[in-house]
Design a protein around this motif. Structure first.
Motif: not given
Lengths: 109, 109
Positions: B18, B25, B63, B65, B85, B89
């Motif tokens: 993911l 990132v 996904n 995010l 979600v 991270l």
DNA sequence: AGCAATAGTTACTAAATAGATACTATATTA
DNA sequence: TAATATAGTATCTATTTAGTAACTATTGCT
């Protein structure tokens, strides 16, 4: 060897340069549970080719994340171990582990 | 959308699927400081092409995010924001940040 | 009328990464 | 004598990923 000058200004990018790819993260995951032989890593890293595994191990050795120990035996025996710097990646690994677990739970009902 | 069945057994690998690449990132890094427009992300992610940025943003939206908000304006305005979600991270991001900082210090003398 | 601005898409090309296969070395074993 | 095991290397090919350049839509501005 990565010298200090060519490290990017953002530390996150530094980390990405040194282990910002799938195989390196999985190598760290495997070595966090202890020293492993080449063949063990290869078996555990499902589907990695010998060439690619060798390349990553060499790069990680160069960057001071792992050490390589060759035994003078036949057939050969080579062991890979995390250095202290490599061990300190445990924090990153664990954060990824926890996040992955939580993400999975969210997807289950 | 990633369904539960095709998530790998190891949570670390789930995380890698993911956001196991550089651009994702860095997108997370940028969005952790707040909502950003497409153009702002593009400027901050030095050297990313429009196509690739769009692809990653789409995948991350799929996904779960990030969210994408289009304003009915001309010229267009599109904002990207981390979901809960995605926000979670931060732990992974911070671990990478800390590790990168420590690595840099080790390389300096 | 024609240009600027933003967030794209599309088609094509280039570069990076990975995979497949064959090959090497050598002591031990059958 | 020939196969076996391990940790590779070398070469070639395939796949993935990214970059480039041109094009779109729409409204306000000059």
């Amino acid at each position: 060897m990565l010298s200090n000058e060519n490290l990017p200004p953002c530390p996150v990018e530094t980390t990405l340069m040194l282990m910002g790819d799938k195989w390196k993260v999985l190598i760290v995951r495997d070595l966090l549970t202890g020293t492993k032989r080449f063949g063990e890593l290869k078996k555990s890293l499902n589907g990695v080719s010998q060439k690619v595994l060798t390349q990553h191990l060499r790069a990680m050795e160069k960057n001071g994340l792992i050490t390589r120990k060759v035994y003078a035996q036949v057939p050969p025996k080579v062991e890979y171990t995390l250095t202290d710097v490599g061990q300190s990646l445990k924090q990153v690994h664990d954060a990824m582990l926890e996040w992955g677990k939580a993400y999975k739970l969210k997807k289950e009902y």
